[in-house]
Design a protein around this motif. Structure first.
Motif, short mmCIF file in Angstrom:
data_model
loop_
_atom_site.label_atom_id
_atom_site.label_comp_id
_atom_site.label_asym_id
_atom_site.label_seq_id
_atom_site.Cartn_x
_atom_site.Cartn_y
_atom_site.Cartn_z
N THR A 147 -23.71 0.82 5.09
CA THR A 147 -23.09 2.05 5.59
C THR A 147 -21.66 2.16 5.08
OG1 THR A 147 -22.54 0.86 7.64
CG2 THR A 147 -24.52 2.23 7.66
N PRO A 148 -21.25 3.37 4.69
CA PRO A 148 -19.98 3.52 3.97
C PRO A 148 -18.74 3.44 4.86
CG PRO A 148 -21.08 5.64 4.20
CD PRO A 148 -22.03 4.61 4.73
N ILE A 149 -17.64 3.05 4.22
CA ILE A 149 -16.30 3.07 4.83
C ILE A 149 -15.41 3.85 3.88
CG2 ILE A 149 -14.35 1.72 5.69
CD1 ILE A 149 -16.30 -0.68 5.88
N VAL A 150 -14.80 4.93 4.36
CA VAL A 150 -13.91 5.74 3.52
C VAL A 150 -12.48 5.23 3.72
CG1 VAL A 150 -13.07 8.05 2.99
CG2 VAL A 150 -15.45 7.72 3.71
N MET A 151 -11.85 4.80 2.63
CA MET A 151 -10.54 4.16 2.69
C MET A 151 -9.43 5.21 2.62
SD MET A 151 -11.85 1.24 2.96
CE MET A 151 -10.34 0.27 3.07
N LEU A 152 -8.39 5.00 3.46
CA LEU A 152 -7.33 6.01 3.58
C LEU A 152 -5.96 5.44 3.22
CD1 LEU A 152 -8.70 7.72 6.82
CD2 LEU A 152 -8.98 8.44 4.43
N THR A 153 -4.90 6.01 3.77
CA THR A 153 -3.56 5.76 3.26
C THR A 153 -3.05 4.34 3.51
OG1 THR A 153 -2.73 6.79 5.27
CG2 THR A 153 -2.82 8.15 3.32
N GLU B 26 -14.44 3.80 15.10
CA GLU B 26 -13.63 2.86 14.32
C GLU B 26 -12.95 3.61 13.18
OE1 GLU B 26 -15.31 -1.24 13.74
OE2 GLU B 26 -17.15 -0.24 14.39
N CYS B 27 -11.94 4.39 13.54
CA CYS B 27 -11.22 5.21 12.57
C CYS B 27 -9.73 5.07 12.80
CB CYS B 27 -11.62 6.68 12.72
SG CYS B 27 -13.35 7.04 12.38
N ASP B 28 -8.97 4.87 11.74
CA ASP B 28 -7.52 4.81 11.83
C ASP B 28 -6.93 5.14 10.47
OD1 ASP B 28 -7.91 2.50 10.30
OD2 ASP B 28 -7.58 1.13 11.98
N ARG B 29 -5.65 4.85 10.29
CA ARG B 29 -4.99 5.19 9.03
C ARG B 29 -5.52 4.35 7.86
NH1 ARG B 29 -0.52 7.61 8.11
NH2 ARG B 29 0.15 5.90 6.77
N PRO C 57 -8.16 15.84 3.72
CA PRO C 57 -7.71 16.41 4.99
C PRO C 57 -8.85 16.89 5.88
CG PRO C 57 -6.28 17.16 3.23
CD PRO C 57 -7.43 16.45 2.57
N GLU C 58 -9.81 17.60 5.32
CA GLU C 58 -10.94 18.07 6.12
C GLU C 58 -11.74 16.90 6.67
OE1 GLU C 58 -13.06 20.82 8.10
OE2 GLU C 58 -11.47 21.38 6.71
N PHE C 59 -11.89 15.87 5.85
CA PHE C 59 -12.65 14.69 6.27
C PHE C 59 -11.95 13.97 7.43
CE2 PHE C 59 -13.32 10.10 6.03
CZ PHE C 59 -14.70 10.04 6.26
N VAL C 60 -10.64 13.70 7.30
CA VAL C 60 -9.96 12.89 8.32
C VAL C 60 -9.80 13.64 9.64
CG1 VAL C 60 -8.74 11.49 6.63
CG2 VAL C 60 -7.64 13.55 7.55
N THR D 168 0.82 -1.20 0.00
CA THR D 168 0.00 0.00 0.00
C THR D 168 0.86 1.26 0.00
OG1 THR D 168 -1.93 1.02 1.05
CG2 THR D 168 -0.17 0.27 2.51
N VAL D 169 0.25 2.38 -0.35
CA VAL D 169 0.98 3.64 -0.51
C VAL D 169 1.47 4.19 0.82
CG1 VAL D 169 0.76 6.05 -1.25
CG2 VAL D 169 -0.21 4.23 -2.66
N SER D 170 0.67 4.09 1.88
CA SER D 170 0.96 4.72 3.17
C SER D 170 1.06 6.23 2.98
CB SER D 170 2.22 4.13 3.81
OG SER D 170 2.04 2.74 4.06
N GLY D 171 1.89 6.92 3.78
CA GLY D 171 2.00 8.37 3.69
C GLY D 171 1.08 9.08 4.67
N VAL D 172 1.22 10.40 4.75
CA VAL D 172 0.44 11.19 5.69
C VAL D 172 -1.05 11.10 5.38
CG1 VAL D 172 2.28 12.80 6.30
CG2 VAL D 172 0.83 13.29 4.31
N VAL D 173 -1.86 11.10 6.43
CA VAL D 173 -3.31 11.06 6.26
C VAL D 173 -3.84 12.42 5.84
CG1 VAL D 173 -5.49 10.72 7.50
CG2 VAL D 173 -3.60 9.14 7.86
#
Length: 333
Positions: free
Chosen positions: A252-258, A214-217, A278-281, A33-38
């Protein structure tokens, strides 16, 4: 010489603090995966304040920051949510370049009005590049410091020595406010929008959703009205981009991150546009989120505008007046 992590836990609970840059590209086809800043905007602001490239590695932390002792002089900037930073027990400002000295101790409180915080270093963190990035990927154990979150006793050196920053006193920005309890987040509807009924799409665009605990990177799980599928949520696994909005069978949605997986087998109704991630996270649990559809062209234009903004900001902060040039000659002599 550089920094030493003096504390990375709170009453036995480990603080999620890692080294991140803009991420590791070109390896998703191998499952990396890409990783990087959220929150790229906050990390970029921190780097610009200390005259770095916006992609330079920073320390990222969630909800609470580590305690750091400096083993040499450094120039830093702290951005993101307000963690009430203190140096040697005295409050210091966010979104401003700060000079710290050997044996100074930087500590943080709990996040206020946001989730993620960032520290940029003009001297640049000395951790190895792995596959073109210094980002920590804790799932595969690569990058950063031994591929893991920072721990008490970690010593991290600097790659450069910086005597002074140009326009040091002027390196300050207005702190961002992430505390709004209601936000509109722009999205592009996905290629799999036909997997949802007309009612399902209307629900998604007109409903109110809230981040849960239930939120993380890896991603943010949301709560709100169920989004109706045409014929189930499962699909043949395909690629997942940053901000992709998966809708599993629960509706119900899950927004995928870094730190998302590179592929997934749930339908994706759309994608949060890059500059709104950025505003979302930075939205705390319970924030009311409204999703608004925009076009790909609009999203691209907004991205270009943001990139141009950071380029201009870096140039403006580095420009020296005549008297600043005279002073810099003596400082750097």
């Amino acid at each position: 010489m550089g920094i030493c992590i003096e504390k990375a836990d709170f009453y036995g609970r480990h603080i999620l603090a890692t080294i991140q840059d803009y991420g590791r590209y070109g390896y998703q086809n191998s499952g990396v995966t890409v990783s990087g800043v959220v929150d790229r905007r906050s990390a970029s602001n921190a780097n610009v304040l200390v005259n770095n490239d916006i992609r330079e590695a920073v320390i990222e932390f969630m909800l609470m920051g580590p305690t750091i002792r400096f083993t040499s002089t450094a120039h830093i900037a702290i951005t993101g949510a307000d963690f009430s930073p203190k140096i040697n027990g005295e409050p210091v400002p966010n979104y401003k370049a700060i000079k710290v000295y050997k044996d100074d101790v930087l500590e943080f409180g709990f996040a206020k009005g946001g989730v993620w915080g960032y520290i940029a270093f003009a001297e640049k963190l000395d951790v190895p590049e792995v596959m073109g990035s210094r980002s920590t990927n804790t799932r595969t154990g690569i990058g950063g410091v031994q591929g893991r979150a920072l721990e008490e006793g970690d010593n991290i050196g600097f790659r450069e020595k910086i005597k002074a920053l140009p326009n040091f006193e002027k390196r300050e920005l207005t702190p961002e406010n992430f505390a709004d309890k209601e936000k509109t987040i722009r999205v592009i509807l996905g290629l799999q929008k036909d997997a949802f009924t007309k009612k399902g799409i209307e629900t998604f665009l007109n409903g109110t959703y809230k981040p849960t605990s239930e939120c993380d990177r890896m991603g943010y799980r949301m709560e709100g009205p169920e989004i109706e599928h045409v014929d189930g949520a499962d699909i043949t696994s395909d690629g997942i981009s940053l901000g992709a909005i998966q809708v599993p069978g629960s509706g119900t949605p899950i927004v995928m991150l870094t730190d998302r997986q590179t592929t997934g087998g749930y339908t994706k109704i759309g994608t949060v546009i890059g500059i709104d991630v950025p505003e979302f996270v930075q939205s705390v649990a319970g924030t009311e989120i409204h999703f608004k559809e925009i076009s790909v062209v609009e999203a691209q234009d907004l991205y270009i505008q943001q990139f141009d903004y950071f380029s201009k900001l870096k140039d403006d902060l580095a420009k020296l007046s005549f008297w600043d040039k005279i002073k810099s000659i003596f400082v750097n002599a």
